[in-house]
Motif scaffolding. Sequence first.
Motif, PDB file in Angstrom:
ATOM      1  N   UNK A 106       0.817  -1.210   0.000  1.00  0.00           N
ATOM      2  CA  UNK A 106       0.000   0.000   0.000  1.00  0.00           C
ATOM      3  C   UNK A 106       0.857   1.270   0.000  1.00  0.00           C
ATOM      4  N   UNK A 107       2.157   1.100  -0.254  1.00  0.00           N
ATOM      5  CA  UNK A 107       3.031   2.264  -0.257  1.00  0.00           C
ATOM      6  C   UNK A 107       3.094   2.947  -1.626  1.00  0.00           C
ATOM      7  N   UNK A 108       2.449   2.349  -2.628  1.00  0.00           N
ATOM      8  CA  UNK A 108       2.409   2.971  -3.955  1.00  0.00           C
ATOM      9  C   UNK A 108       1.066   2.667  -4.604  1.00  0.00           C
ATOM     10  N   UNK A 109       0.686   3.426  -5.625  1.00  0.00           N
ATOM     11  CA  UNK A 109      -0.607   3.187  -6.285  1.00  0.00           C
ATOM     12  C   UNK A 109      -0.687   1.822  -6.960  1.00  0.00           C
ATOM     13  N   UNK A 110      -1.909   1.346  -7.111  1.00  0.00           N
ATOM     14  CA  UNK A 110      -2.199   0.094  -7.807  1.00  0.00           C
ATOM     15  C   UNK A 110      -2.934   0.434  -9.100  1.00  0.00           C
ATOM     16  N   UNK A 111      -2.554  -0.210 -10.195  1.00  0.00           N
ATOM     17  CA  UNK A 111      -3.152   0.100 -11.495  1.00  0.00           C
ATOM     18  C   UNK A 111      -4.210  -0.938 -11.835  1.00  0.00           C
ATOM     19  N   UNK A 112      -5.395  -0.453 -12.210  1.00  0.00           N
ATOM     20  CA  UNK A 112      -6.511  -1.313 -12.609  1.00  0.00           C
ATOM     21  C   UNK A 112      -6.752  -1.076 -14.096  1.00  0.00           C
ATOM     22  N   UNK A 113      -6.600  -2.124 -14.880  1.00  0.00           N
ATOM     23  CA  UNK A 113      -6.860  -2.061 -16.315  1.00  0.00           C
ATOM     24  C   UNK A 113      -8.293  -2.527 -16.577  1.00  0.00           C
ATOM     25  N   UNK A 114      -8.828  -2.192 -17.734  1.00  0.00           N
ATOM     26  CA  UNK A 114     -10.220  -2.501 -18.032  1.00  0.00           C
ATOM     27  C   UNK A 114     -10.362  -3.360 -19.280  1.00  0.00           C
ATOM     28  N   UNK A 115     -11.381  -4.208 -19.265  1.00  0.00           N
ATOM     29  CA  UNK A 115     -11.752  -5.018 -20.415  1.00  0.00           C
ATOM     30  C   UNK A 115     -13.276  -5.077 -20.475  1.00  0.00           C
ATOM     31  N   UNK A 116     -13.801  -5.391 -21.636  1.00  0.00           N
ATOM     32  CA  UNK A 116     -15.249  -5.563 -21.769  1.00  0.00           C
ATOM     33  C   UNK A 116     -15.646  -7.034 -21.744  1.00  0.00           C
ATOM     34  N   UNK A 117     -14.655  -7.940 -21.736  1.00  0.00           N
ATOM     35  CA  UNK A 117     -14.927  -9.377 -21.731  1.00  0.00           C
ATOM     36  C   UNK A 117     -13.893 -10.071 -20.849  1.00  0.00           C
ATOM     37  N   UNK A 118     -14.172 -10.148 -19.561  1.00  0.00           N
ATOM     38  CA  UNK A 118     -13.213 -10.660 -18.580  1.00  0.00           C
ATOM     39  C   UNK A 118     -12.875 -12.127 -18.814  1.00  0.00           C
ATOM     40  N   UNK A 119     -13.856 -12.940 -19.163  1.00  0.00           N
ATOM     41  CA  UNK A 119     -13.605 -14.376 -19.344  1.00  0.00           C
ATOM     42  C   UNK A 119     -12.645 -14.630 -20.503  1.00  0.00           C
ATOM     43  N   UNK A 120     -12.856 -13.953 -21.615  1.00  0.00           N
ATOM     44  CA  UNK A 120     -11.981 -14.113 -22.776  1.00  0.00           C
ATOM     45  C   UNK A 120     -10.579 -13.599 -22.464  1.00  0.00           C
ATOM     46  N   UNK A 121     -10.489 -12.440 -21.822  1.00  0.00           N
ATOM     47  CA  UNK A 121      -9.176 -11.887 -21.471  1.00  0.00           C
ATOM     48  C   UNK A 121      -8.436 -12.827 -20.530  1.00  0.00           C
ATOM     49  N   UNK A 122      -9.136 -13.400 -19.568  1.00  0.00           N
ATOM     50  CA  UNK A 122      -8.522 -14.336 -18.609  1.00  0.00           C
ATOM     51  C   UNK A 122      -7.930 -15.541 -19.338  1.00  0.00           C
ATOM     52  N   UNK A 123      -8.730 -16.156 -20.188  1.00  0.00           N
ATOM     53  CA  UNK A 123      -8.261 -17.343 -20.912  1.00  0.00           C
ATOM     54  C   UNK A 123      -7.131 -17.003 -21.884  1.00  0.00           C
ATOM     55  N   UNK A 124      -7.225 -15.868 -22.538  1.00  0.00           N
ATOM     56  CA  UNK A 124      -6.195 -15.466 -23.491  1.00  0.00           C
ATOM     57  C   UNK A 124      -4.866 -15.211 -22.779  1.00  0.00           C
ATOM     58  N   UNK A 125      -4.917 -14.516 -21.641  1.00  0.00           N
ATOM     59  CA  UNK A 125      -3.694 -14.233 -20.901  1.00  0.00           C
ATOM     60  C   UNK A 125      -3.074 -15.529 -20.368  1.00  0.00           C
ATOM     61  N   UNK A 126      -3.919 -16.424 -19.849  1.00  0.00           N
ATOM     62  CA  UNK A 126      -3.413 -17.718 -19.373  1.00  0.00           C
ATOM     63  C   UNK A 126      -2.737 -18.486 -20.507  1.00  0.00           C
ATOM     64  N   UNK A 127      -3.361 -18.487 -21.685  1.00  0.00           N
ATOM     65  CA  UNK A 127      -2.817 -19.236 -22.821  1.00  0.00           C
ATOM     66  C   UNK A 127      -1.492 -18.648 -23.306  1.00  0.00           C
ATOM     67  N   UNK A 128      -1.255 -17.378 -23.014  1.00  0.00           N
ATOM     68  CA  UNK A 128      -0.013 -16.732 -23.423  1.00  0.00           C
ATOM     69  C   UNK A 128       1.058 -16.810 -22.329  1.00  0.00           C
ATOM     70  N   UNK A 129       0.770 -17.574 -21.265  1.00  0.00           N
ATOM     71  CA  UNK A 129       1.753 -17.780 -20.217  1.00  0.00           C
ATOM     72  C   UNK A 129       1.843 -16.689 -19.175  1.00  0.00           C
ATOM     73  N   UNK A 130       0.848 -15.798 -19.123  1.00  0.00           N
ATOM     74  CA  UNK A 130       0.844 -14.750 -18.110  1.00  0.00           C
ATOM     75  C   UNK A 130       0.425 -15.379 -16.780  1.00  0.00           C
ATOM     76  N   UNK A 131       1.126 -15.016 -15.697  1.00  0.00           N
ATOM     77  CA  UNK A 131       0.765 -15.505 -14.367  1.00  0.00           C
ATOM     78  C   UNK A 131      -0.483 -14.751 -13.900  1.00  0.00           C
ATOM     79  N   UNK A 132      -1.601 -15.465 -13.811  1.00  0.00           N
ATOM     80  CA  UNK A 132      -2.870 -14.845 -13.411  1.00  0.00           C
ATOM     81  C   UNK A 132      -3.348 -15.440 -12.097  1.00  0.00           C
ATOM     82  N   UNK A 133      -4.064 -14.616 -11.341  1.00  0.00           N
ATOM     83  CA  UNK A 133      -4.712 -15.084 -10.127  1.00  0.00           C
ATOM     84  C   UNK A 133      -6.075 -15.639 -10.479  1.00  0.00           C
ATOM     85  N   UNK A 134      -6.848 -16.037  -9.471  1.00  0.00           N
ATOM     86  CA  UNK A 134      -8.181 -16.575  -9.751  1.00  0.00           C
ATOM     87  C   UNK A 134      -9.122 -15.499 -10.310  1.00  0.00           C
ATOM     88  N   UNK A 135     -10.029 -15.926 -11.161  1.00  0.00           N
ATOM     89  CA  UNK A 135     -11.065 -15.036 -11.679  1.00  0.00           C
ATOM     90  C   UNK A 135     -12.101 -14.867 -10.581  1.00  0.00           C
TER      91      UNK A 135
END
Length: 126
Positions: free
Chosen positions: A72-101
């Motif tokens: 909490x010592x620095x700001x947190x960035x929140x990005x936006x999408x219009x389709x969370x499920x697709x973005x989640x699966x796409x990021x996972x498939x590209x090897x991005x470390x994601x937390x739970x949806x």
Amino acid sequence: MIHKIGKITIYVNNQEEAKRFWCDQLEFVVTFEQQMGPELKWIEVAPRIGAETTFVLYDKKAMLAQKADANVSHPSIILSTTDIATAYEKMKSKGVEVGPLMQMPYGSMFSFKDIEGNTYLLREDK
């Protein structure tokens, strides 16, 4: 997948004092405010109504109660999408470390890390 930088969370000691600073001294406007429980509000401010990116003024103690290891010592960035499920699966498939949806009463979101281990949040805008 990601269409804008939606919100930057600034962790504050006192939400009302922070709101007064941004609005009274810097002439920002409150773009959204909602009670999230007996002790906490979700407060967003921006330079003007309709601004694409807002600051979320979020209580430090509340964040640490939710996630004890949150930085909490620095700001947190929140990005936006219009389709969370697709973005989640796409990021996972590209090897991005994601937390739970997460399906929260105020929206769907998940965290992910960049190659340096920095954490971001992707939230669905409806």
